[in-house]
Design an enzyme around this catalytic site. Structure first.
Site, PDB file in Angstrom:
ATOM      1  N   CYS A 178     -45.060 -19.555  80.169  1.00 56.28           N
ATOM      2  CA  CYS A 178     -46.092 -18.811  80.887  1.00 56.28           C
ATOM      3  C   CYS A 178     -45.388 -17.658  81.616  1.00 56.28           C
ATOM      4  O   CYS A 178     -44.157 -17.601  81.644  1.00 56.28           O
ATOM      5  CB  CYS A 178     -46.774 -19.715  81.898  1.00 56.28           C
ATOM      6  SG  CYS A 178     -45.594 -20.328  83.103  1.00 56.28           S
ATOM      7  N   CYS A 234     -43.506 -19.120  91.648  1.00 50.87           N
ATOM      8  CA  CYS A 234     -44.589 -18.399  90.972  1.00 50.87           C
ATOM      9  C   CYS A 234     -45.584 -17.864  92.013  1.00 50.87           C
ATOM     10  O   CYS A 234     -45.944 -18.584  92.956  1.00 50.87           O
ATOM     11  CB  CYS A 234     -45.297 -19.353  90.016  1.00 50.87           C
ATOM     12  SG  CYS A 234     -46.642 -18.526  89.168  1.00 50.87           S
ATOM     13  N   HIS A 251     -44.622 -34.716  92.350  1.00 50.96           N
ATOM     14  CA  HIS A 251     -44.241 -33.480  91.646  1.00 50.96           C
ATOM     15  C   HIS A 251     -43.666 -32.471  92.650  1.00 50.96           C
ATOM     16  O   HIS A 251     -44.202 -32.307  93.755  1.00 50.96           O
ATOM     17  CB  HIS A 251     -45.463 -32.887  90.936  1.00 50.96           C
ATOM     18  CG  HIS A 251     -45.098 -31.799  89.984  1.00 50.96           C
ATOM     19  ND1 HIS A 251     -44.890 -30.510  90.397  1.00 50.96           N
ATOM     20  CD2 HIS A 251     -44.869 -31.811  88.658  1.00 50.96           C
ATOM     21  CE1 HIS A 251     -44.555 -29.774  89.342  1.00 50.96           C
ATOM     22  NE2 HIS A 251     -44.546 -30.546  88.277  1.00 50.96           N
ATOM     23  N   GLU A 284     -43.839 -29.343  92.907  1.00 54.39           N
ATOM     24  CA  GLU A 284     -44.789 -28.315  93.391  1.00 54.39           C
ATOM     25  C   GLU A 284     -45.609 -28.857  94.567  1.00 54.39           C
ATOM     26  O   GLU A 284     -45.828 -28.161  95.570  1.00 54.39           O
ATOM     27  CB  GLU A 284     -45.722 -27.882  92.250  1.00 54.39           C
ATOM     28  CG  GLU A 284     -46.726 -26.825  92.686  1.00 54.39           C
ATOM     29  CD  GLU A 284     -47.749 -26.512  91.623  1.00 54.39           C
ATOM     30  OE1 GLU A 284     -47.379 -26.321  90.444  1.00 54.39           O
ATOM     31  OE2 GLU A 284     -48.949 -26.459  91.963  1.00 54.39           O
ATOM     32  N   THR A 296     -51.200 -26.611  90.341  1.00 55.39           N
ATOM     33  CA  THR A 296     -51.610 -25.562  89.382  1.00 55.39           C
ATOM     34  C   THR A 296     -51.810 -26.077  87.957  1.00 55.39           C
ATOM     35  O   THR A 296     -52.503 -25.454  87.165  1.00 55.39           O
ATOM     36  CB  THR A 296     -50.548 -24.444  89.327  1.00 55.39           C
ATOM     37  OG1 THR A 296     -49.277 -25.040  89.079  1.00 55.39           O
ATOM     38  CG2 THR A 296     -50.507 -23.627  90.589  1.00 55.39           C
ATOM     39  N   CYS A 348     -53.955 -22.961  87.654  1.00 52.50           N
ATOM     40  CA  CYS A 348     -53.467 -21.694  87.103  1.00 52.50           C
ATOM     41  C   CYS A 348     -54.224 -21.352  85.818  1.00 52.50           C
ATOM     42  O   CYS A 348     -54.456 -22.223  84.979  1.00 52.50           O
ATOM     43  CB  CYS A 348     -51.979 -21.875  86.843  1.00 52.50           C
ATOM     44  SG  CYS A 348     -51.313 -20.748  85.687  1.00 52.50           S
ATOM     45  N   SER A 379     -41.849 -32.707  81.828  1.00 51.99           N
ATOM     46  CA  SER A 379     -42.656 -31.589  82.315  1.00 51.99           C
ATOM     47  C   SER A 379     -44.098 -32.036  82.489  1.00 51.99           C
ATOM     48  O   SER A 379     -44.716 -32.565  81.551  1.00 51.99           O
ATOM     49  CB  SER A 379     -42.555 -30.430  81.318  1.00 51.99           C
ATOM     50  OG  SER A 379     -43.719 -29.642  81.375  1.00 51.99           O
ATOM     51  N   SER A 380     -44.602 -31.816  83.695  1.00 55.12           N
ATOM     52  CA  SER A 380     -45.962 -32.261  84.010  1.00 55.12           C
ATOM     53  C   SER A 380     -46.988 -31.573  83.108  1.00 55.12           C
ATOM     54  O   SER A 380     -47.875 -32.210  82.551  1.00 55.12           O
ATOM     55  CB  SER A 380     -46.218 -31.954  85.478  1.00 55.12           C
ATOM     56  OG  SER A 380     -47.543 -31.733  85.732  1.00 55.12           O
TER      57      SER A 380
HETATM   58  S1  SF4 Z   1     -48.544 -21.500  88.161  1.00 47.63           S
HETATM   59 FE1  SF4 Z   1     -49.074 -20.998  86.051  1.00 47.63          FE
HETATM   60  S2  SF4 Z   1     -48.017 -19.052  85.622  1.00 47.63           S
HETATM   61 FE2  SF4 Z   1     -47.095 -19.953  87.447  1.00 47.63          FE
HETATM   62  S3  SF4 Z   1     -45.363 -21.130  86.730  1.00 47.63           S
HETATM   63 FE3  SF4 Z   1     -47.063 -22.555  86.885  1.00 47.63          FE
HETATM   64  S4  SF4 Z   1     -48.026 -22.571  84.863  1.00 47.63           S
HETATM   65 FE4  SF4 Z   1     -46.692 -20.762  84.970  1.00 47.63          FE
END
Ligand code: SF4
Length: 385
Positions: free
Chosen positions: A12, A97, A125, A127, A166, A194, A222-223
Site C-alpha cells: 500500500c 502512516c 497489534h 498499531e 486501520t 484505511c 501480518s494482520s
Molecule cells: S493505514 Fe493503510 S496505507 Fe497506511 S500503512 Fe496501513 S494499510 Fe497502508
C-alpha cells in the site's frame, strides 16, 4: 488455466513510502540506522535490509549509540516514544502512516476533552498499542462485543469516541458499532479503516467468489494478510495463504481458475515469483503465461484528458506526487495545483490525502504522469455554471 491478479495486491502507499525511505538510508550508508520493530511484516524484506546494514531494536533502551537514527514504522507509536526520543536527543525519521497519525490526533484530542476512547481491533497489534499510547493506555479495546466484559472501566453512559484499527474488516466494524450504538448514550464514531485496506479486501472477495482456487501471498504474522485470507476463505473454500513462491502449494491447476491477491507488506518481487513459478509449472504442460502481461493487466489504464482519483505519496516545495495505481507515479507541479501562486504544495495537500486530478499527459518523457488539480476545479466550476 485462467489467472486473476488483484490490482490492489502488494504494497500500500504507507508501506511503500516507508520501505523506500529505509532503503534510502541503507544506500546513503552515512550513519547507523535502526528501525523500532521490523519495518514491515515481511521477513525477506527485513533480512535484505539487515544485510544492507539496517538494524532492528524492539525498544529504545536497547540503543546505546547516540549517533543512531531511529526509524518509526508505519504502525505508529505512542506519545511516550516521541518524549523519550526527545529526552535522549536521538535523531529519528517518522514513517508512521499518515492514516494512523490521523487516529492519534483524534484520540489525543478527545481524551484531553474527557471522552472515553474505544478502539475496535486487536489489543496486541502494534498499531493499537501505539494508538492507546495517545490516551494514557486508558482505551477500551474491543475485538468483539464480548470484550466489553474485559474492561470493567467501560462506562456506556460516558461520552465515547470510537476509532478502528486501520486494517479491520468492515463486517467487524459494523457489528461492533451496531452494538455500541445500542449500548452507549453519547457516542461519536470515526471510521478510520484505511481505504487501501477496504479496496484490497473488497477486490479479494470479488475475485474469490469467481475462482476455483485463491492464493493469498503474504507473511502469516501480518494482520492485514490474515484478514485477507479470512475473507477469501469465506468465498472460496480452496484458499491458500503462503509467504513466498517456495511455500506455494503444489496443485494441478491446469483446469482451474486461480485468483491471486497479496497483503500490504508483500513486495511485487514476491508476487512476481509466485506467478513465474506457476508459469514454469504450466509451461511444462505446454501452456503459456506472461508475468509482464498479468502485471500490466493488473494496473490501472490512464488516458490523457481523464479525471482520476489518487493518493498523495510525496510533497515537496514545488511538486506533489500521486499514486494512481498506474505503473508510474503522477506529478502535479505547483502551478497546476491552484491559481493562487502564494500557496505552497505543503499548505494545500498532505500525505495520504485522496485527490482528484486531470491527466495532462500520460508520459512526460521522464516516466511521470503529468497531472493538474486546478483543471479539475475548473471543470467542476463550468459544470456549476
Ligand atoms: S493505514 Fe493503510 S496505507 Fe497506511 S500503512 Fe496501513 S494499510 Fe497502508
Amino acid at each position: 488455466m485462467q489467472i486473476f491478479l488483484a490490482k490492489t495486491a502488494g504494497f500500500c502507499f504507507g508501506v511503500n513510502r516507508a520501505v523506500e525511505a529505509v532503503y534510502d538510508h541503507a544506500k546513503s550508508g552515512s550513519h547507523k540506522t535502526v528501525t523500532l520493530g521490523p519495518i514491515i511484516h515481511n521477513q525477506e524484506v527485513v533480512n535484505d535490509l539487515m544485510s544492507k546494514g539496517i538494524g532492528i531494536v524492539n525498544a529504545l533502551h536497547e540503543i546505546d549509540d547516540p549517533e543512531v537514527t531511529v526509524i518509526l514504522r508505519t504502525h505508529g507509536v505512542g506519545k511516550k516514544i516521541y518524549e523519550i526520543l526527545k529526552e535522549r536527543n536521538l535523531q529519528y525519521e517518522d514513517l508512521a502512516c499518515p492514516f494512523v497519525k490521523k487516529i492519534h490526533h483524534i484520540v489525543e484530542r478527545h481524551f484531553k476533552d474527557g471522552w472515553q476512547i474505544v478502539i475496535i481491533g486487536d489489543a496486541l497489534h502494534p498499531e493499537i498499542i501505539g494508538i492507546n499510547g495517545w490516551c494514557e493506555h486508558q482505551a477500551v479495546i474491543l475485538n468483539n462485543i464480548e470484550d466489553c466484559k474485559l474492561f470493567p472501566s467501560f462506562e456506556p453512559q460516558k461520552r465515547t469516541c470510537v476509532v478502528a484499527q486501520t486494517t479491520i474488516n468492515r463486517e467487524k466494524w459494523d457489528f461492533v458499532t451496531n452494538f455500541l450504538k445500542n449500548t452507549c448514550t453519547n457516542i461519536e464514531f470515526f471510521d478510520t479503516i484505511c481505504s487501501a485496506t477496504n479496496e484490497r479486501q473488497t477486490e479479494a472477495a470479488e475475485i474469490a467468489k469467481k475462482v476455483d482456487v485463491m492464493f493469498v501471498v503474504g507473511d502469516k504474522n501480518s494482520s492485514n494478510t490474515g484478514k485477507l485470507f479470512e475473507i477469501c476463505k469465506k468465498h472460496c473454500e480452496k484458499s491458500f495463504l503462503f509467504d513466498t513462491a517456495k511455500e506455494m502449494p503444489v496443485l494441478d491447476l491446469s483446469n482451474f481458475s486461480v485468483g491471486i491477491t497479496a497483503g500490504a507488506s508483500t513486495p511485487a518481487s514476491i508476487i512476481k515469483e509466485v506467478i513465474e513459478t506457476m508459469e514454469e509449472q504450466l509451461g511444462q504442460e505446454g501452456q503459456e503465461l506472461s508475468f509482464a502481461d498479468l502485471f500490466e493487466n493488473s494496473l490501472v489504464i490512464l488516458n490523457t484528458g481523464e479525471v482520476v482519483t489518487g493518493t498523495v505519496i510525496r510533497v515537496t516545495e514545488t511538486e506533489v506526487f500521486v499514486d494512481l495505481g498506474f505503473k508510474s507515479d503522477g506529478l502535479i507541479r505547483a502551478g497546476e495545483l491552484t491559481d493562487d501562486p502564494a500557496i505552497r504544495p505543503k499548505d494545500f495537500v498532505q500525505l495520504g490525502d485522496k485527490i482528484e486530478v486531470f491527466v495532462i499527459r500520460v508520459d512526460d518523457g521522464e516516466g511521470n504522469v503529468l497531472l493538474s488539480k486546478k483543471k479539475v476545479d475548473a471543470i467542476k466550476g463550468w459544470k456549476d455554471v
